[in-house]
Scaffold this motif. Sequence first.
Motif, PDB file in Angstrom:
ATOM      1  N   UNK A   1      -1.380  -1.344 -11.135  1.00 12.43           N
ATOM      2  CA  UNK A   1      -0.047  -1.172 -10.556  1.00 12.43           C
ATOM      3  C   UNK A   1       1.049  -1.250 -11.610  1.00 12.43           C
ATOM      4  N   UNK A   2       0.945  -2.210 -12.531  1.00  8.96           N
ATOM      5  CA  UNK A   2       1.964  -2.360 -13.572  1.00  8.96           C
ATOM      6  C   UNK A   2       2.036  -1.112 -14.441  1.00  8.96           C
ATOM      7  N   UNK A   3       0.894  -0.571 -14.807  1.00  5.84           N
ATOM      8  CA  UNK A   3       0.854   0.629 -15.640  1.00  5.84           C
ATOM      9  C   UNK A   3       1.446   1.816 -14.895  1.00  5.84           C
ATOM     10  N   UNK A   4       1.107   1.963 -13.636  1.00  5.00           N
ATOM     11  CA  UNK A   4       1.604   3.096 -12.850  1.00  5.00           C
ATOM     12  C   UNK A   4       3.111   3.018 -12.646  1.00  5.00           C
ATOM     13  N   UNK A   5       3.637   1.801 -12.590  1.00  4.98           N
ATOM     14  CA  UNK A   5       5.080   1.635 -12.460  1.00  4.98           C
ATOM     15  C   UNK A   5       5.803   1.785 -13.792  1.00  4.98           C
ATOM     16  N   UNK A   6       5.033   1.751 -14.862  1.00 11.56           N
ATOM     17  CA  UNK A   6       5.642   1.845 -16.181  1.00 11.56           C
ATOM     18  C   UNK A   6       6.150   0.523 -16.683  1.00 11.56           C
ATOM     19  N   UNK A   7       5.593  -0.583 -16.138  1.00 10.44           N
ATOM     20  CA  UNK A   7       5.989  -1.920 -16.575  1.00 10.44           C
ATOM     21  C   UNK A   7       4.842  -2.562 -17.314  1.00 10.44           C
ATOM     22  N   UNK A   8       5.187  -3.537 -18.140  1.00  7.83           N
ATOM     23  CA  UNK A   8       4.172  -4.231 -18.925  1.00  7.83           C
ATOM     24  C   UNK A   8       3.408  -5.210 -18.066  1.00  7.83           C
ATOM     25  N   UNK A   9       2.124  -5.321 -18.308  1.00 12.52           N
ATOM     26  CA  UNK A   9       1.307  -6.317 -17.638  1.00 12.52           C
ATOM     27  C   UNK A   9       1.520  -7.683 -18.267  1.00 12.52           C
TER      28      UNK A   9
ATOM     29  N   UNK B   1     -10.334  17.962  -6.694  1.00 11.53           N
ATOM     30  CA  UNK B   1     -10.755  17.603  -8.042  1.00 11.53           C
ATOM     31  C   UNK B   1     -10.724  18.836  -8.947  1.00 11.53           C
ATOM     32  N   UNK B   2     -11.163  18.697 -10.180  1.00 10.47           N
ATOM     33  CA  UNK B   2     -11.101  19.784 -11.150  1.00 10.47           C
ATOM     34  C   UNK B   2     -11.951  20.979 -10.740  1.00 10.47           C
ATOM     35  N   UNK B   3     -12.968  20.757  -9.882  1.00 12.70           N
ATOM     36  CA  UNK B   3     -13.834  21.841  -9.423  1.00 12.70           C
ATOM     37  C   UNK B   3     -13.345  22.456  -8.121  1.00 12.70           C
ATOM     38  N   UNK B   4     -12.206  21.961  -7.622  1.00 12.62           N
ATOM     39  CA  UNK B   4     -11.657  22.516  -6.388  1.00 12.62           C
ATOM     40  C   UNK B   4     -12.187  21.883  -5.125  1.00 12.62           C
ATOM     41  N   UNK B   5     -12.970  20.822  -5.241  1.00 13.40           N
ATOM     42  CA  UNK B   5     -13.526  20.146  -4.071  1.00 13.40           C
ATOM     43  C   UNK B   5     -12.498  19.176  -3.479  1.00 13.40           C
ATOM     44  N   UNK B   6     -12.549  19.012  -2.162  1.00 14.68           N
ATOM     45  CA  UNK B   6     -11.613  18.130  -1.474  1.00 14.68           C
ATOM     46  C   UNK B   6     -12.024  16.674  -1.648  1.00 14.68           C
ATOM     47  N   UNK B   7     -11.022  15.826  -1.853  1.00 18.08           N
ATOM     48  CA  UNK B   7     -11.268  14.396  -2.030  1.00 18.08           C
ATOM     49  C   UNK B   7     -10.298  13.623  -1.142  1.00 18.08           C
ATOM     50  N   UNK B   8     -10.848  12.729  -0.319  1.00 22.09           N
ATOM     51  CA  UNK B   8     -10.026  11.860   0.523  1.00 22.09           C
ATOM     52  C   UNK B   8      -9.935  10.491  -0.145  1.00 22.09           C
ATOM     53  N   UNK B   9      -8.699   9.966  -0.236  1.00 29.78           N
ATOM     54  CA  UNK B   9      -8.474   8.697  -0.927  1.00 29.78           C
ATOM     55  C   UNK B   9      -7.904   7.676   0.045  1.00 29.78           C
ATOM     56  N   UNK B  10      -8.556   6.537   0.144  1.00 29.53           N
ATOM     57  CA  UNK B  10      -8.050   5.417   0.928  1.00 29.53           C
ATOM     58  C   UNK B  10      -7.531   4.371  -0.045  1.00 29.53           C
ATOM     59  N   UNK B  11      -6.279   3.916   0.179  1.00 34.00           N
ATOM     60  CA  UNK B  11      -5.626   3.000  -0.753  1.00 34.00           C
ATOM     61  C   UNK B  11      -5.392   1.652  -0.096  1.00 34.00           C
ATOM     62  N   UNK B  12      -5.759   0.598  -0.808  1.00 33.07           N
ATOM     63  CA  UNK B  12      -5.530  -0.771  -0.350  1.00 33.07           C
ATOM     64  C   UNK B  12      -5.015  -1.608  -1.507  1.00 33.07           C
ATOM     65  N   UNK B  13      -4.312  -2.675  -1.166  1.00 26.05           N
ATOM     66  CA  UNK B  13      -3.968  -3.649  -2.201  1.00 26.05           C
ATOM     67  C   UNK B  13      -5.223  -4.401  -2.608  1.00 26.05           C
TER      68      UNK B  13
ATOM     69  N   UNK C   1       0.802  -1.209   0.000  1.00 25.37           N
ATOM     70  CA  UNK C   1       0.000   0.000   0.000  1.00 25.37           C
ATOM     71  C   UNK C   1       0.843   1.272   0.000  1.00 25.37           C
ATOM     72  N   UNK C   2       1.979   1.248   0.720  1.00 27.02           N
ATOM     73  CA  UNK C   2       2.825   2.445   0.775  1.00 27.02           C
ATOM     74  C   UNK C   2       3.338   2.814  -0.614  1.00 27.02           C
ATOM     75  N   UNK C   3       3.684   1.787  -1.412  1.00 27.89           N
ATOM     76  CA  UNK C   3       4.188   2.065  -2.757  1.00 27.89           C
ATOM     77  C   UNK C   3       3.056   2.529  -3.662  1.00 27.89           C
ATOM     78  N   UNK C   4       1.900   1.931  -3.529  1.00 29.05           N
ATOM     79  CA  UNK C   4       0.746   2.378  -4.298  1.00 29.05           C
ATOM     80  C   UNK C   4       0.425   3.832  -3.978  1.00 29.05           C
ATOM     81  N   UNK C   5       0.501   4.169  -2.693  1.00 27.47           N
ATOM     82  CA  UNK C   5       0.233   5.548  -2.278  1.00 27.47           C
ATOM     83  C   UNK C   5       1.242   6.511  -2.910  1.00 27.47           C
TER      84      UNK C   5
END
Length: 230
Positions: free
Chosen positions: A216-224, A149-161, A111-115
């Motif tokens: 995750x693969x795309x975000x890391x720049x690796x092939x799936x 977001x694009x309208x300036x509203x606050x967004x909270x994101x929870x990340x999990x594997x 999760x830390x790396x995803x974050x």
Amino acid sequence: MRLVIARCSVDYVGRLEAHLPPADRLLMLKADGSVSVHADDRAYKPLNWMTPPCTVHTSEIVDADGEDTGEELWVVENPKGEQLRITVEKIHAELSRDLGEDPGLVKDGVEAHLQELLAEQIEELGAGYTLIRREYPTAIGPVDILARDADGHTVAVEIKRRGNIDGVEQLTRYLELLNRDALLAPVAGVFAAQEIKPQARTLAEDRGIRCQILDYAKMRGTESDELRLF
């Protein structure tokens, strides 16, 4: 660690008896006291081994006249009295090195790396998104990512594997708290994960929380590894 490539024979003496005839092999002696004998095949699996704790005693082998034969006998013994008796005829190469303390296995995609990746690529949440802060502090713990977001509203994101109901409940508590802050409210929620369980998705959407799958693969720049038609 000590690595020795040598011509040797090996005898195991204990509950069973086993014998390896003379051949060139790799002998691995680790700092934890373990000793293993490897051939140049079988991948990682040794031909024979002794797990720690054990002791290693070496002695020269002499002939009937007491003359040194140039061979050595390594006796590896554990507390049960089992022995690995290695007769070293000739050492071809040897290397000793202190590897120090190993930090242990770090799982890929935690999760830390995803974050970290999502903070760097905040546009994955949508066009016009900007990062406010990672690990945004609250009285009940840090929110993984706080964004606008694009309208300036606050967004909270929870990340999990793997997103499950507990993760949705956690984000719900953050949203209840953050929406009490007039400087942040209204605060929307995004539940982001590599995989989201159907029950968690249903609960999140019922509470007005958007679900998003992270590639995750795309975000890391690796092939799936997935097969693609095009």
